[in-house]
Design an enzyme around this catalytic site. Structure first.
Site, mmCIF file in Angstrom:
data_model
loop_
_atom_site.group_PDB
_atom_site.id
_atom_site.type_symbol
_atom_site.label_atom_id
_atom_site.label_comp_id
_atom_site.label_asym_id
_atom_site.label_seq_id
_atom_site.Cartn_x
_atom_site.Cartn_y
_atom_site.Cartn_z
ATOM 1 N N CYS A 88 0.833 -1.220 0.000
ATOM 2 C CA CYS A 88 0.000 0.000 0.000
ATOM 3 C C CYS A 88 0.858 1.258 0.000
ATOM 4 O O CYS A 88 0.364 2.349 -0.259
ATOM 5 C CB CYS A 88 -0.940 0.007 1.207
ATOM 6 S SG CYS A 88 -0.066 0.061 2.778
ATOM 7 N N CYS B 24 -2.615 -2.926 8.664
ATOM 8 C CA CYS B 24 -2.323 -1.594 9.207
ATOM 9 C C CYS B 24 -1.925 -1.707 10.681
ATOM 10 O O CYS B 24 -1.063 -0.958 11.151
ATOM 11 C CB CYS B 24 -3.524 -0.678 9.055
ATOM 12 S SG CYS B 24 -4.351 -0.801 7.449
#
Ligand code: FES
Length: 123
Positions: free
Chosen positions: A33, A102
């Site tokens: 990402c 995350c």
């Protein structure tokens, strides 16, 4: 999709910034990402007295950074090492499946900051 706690930490993040004289710094990024996180810790008598972060990333990464720095403050370095991606995700009342990485970023950056502290302060 996102919990209220996660939205709160995203909209109103705690501990944003740097610690110029940090005792340990840990950086972590995710090549997929492209998000990046840097965590700074201040340690006194084996306890984390302050923690701050700089995160270039998604909302979940920001909420994770905010929560994990809150969780780390006041803990001994060994206690802080036991903070995992699961415990930070749980503290945010869960993250959606596609946002699990995350929380990984946060746990890894914190653990690296502690490793950095240890490497500089080993007796
Ligand atoms: Fe990669 Fe959140 S999307 S850290």
């Amino acid at each position: 999709m996102y919990s209220q706690k996660m939205m709160d930490h995203f909209s109103n993040p705690r501990n944003v910034g740097e610690i110029p004289d940090a005792d340990g710094i840990g950086s972590e990024g995710n090549p997929v990402c492209g998000d990046m996180m840097k965590i700074f810790i201040k340690v006194e008598d084996g306890k984390i007295t302050d923690a701050k972060f700089k995160t270039f990333g998604c909302g979940a990464a920001i909420a994770v950074s905010s929560m994990i720095t809150e969780m780390a403050k006041g803990k001994t370095i060994d206690e802080a090492l036991s903070i995992t991606k699961e415990s930070v995700a749980e503290a945010l009342d869960g993250l959606p499946a596609q946002k699990q990485h995350c929380s990984n970023l946060g746990a890894d950056a914190l653990h690296k900051a502690i490793a950095d502290y240890k490497s500089k302060h080993s007796a």
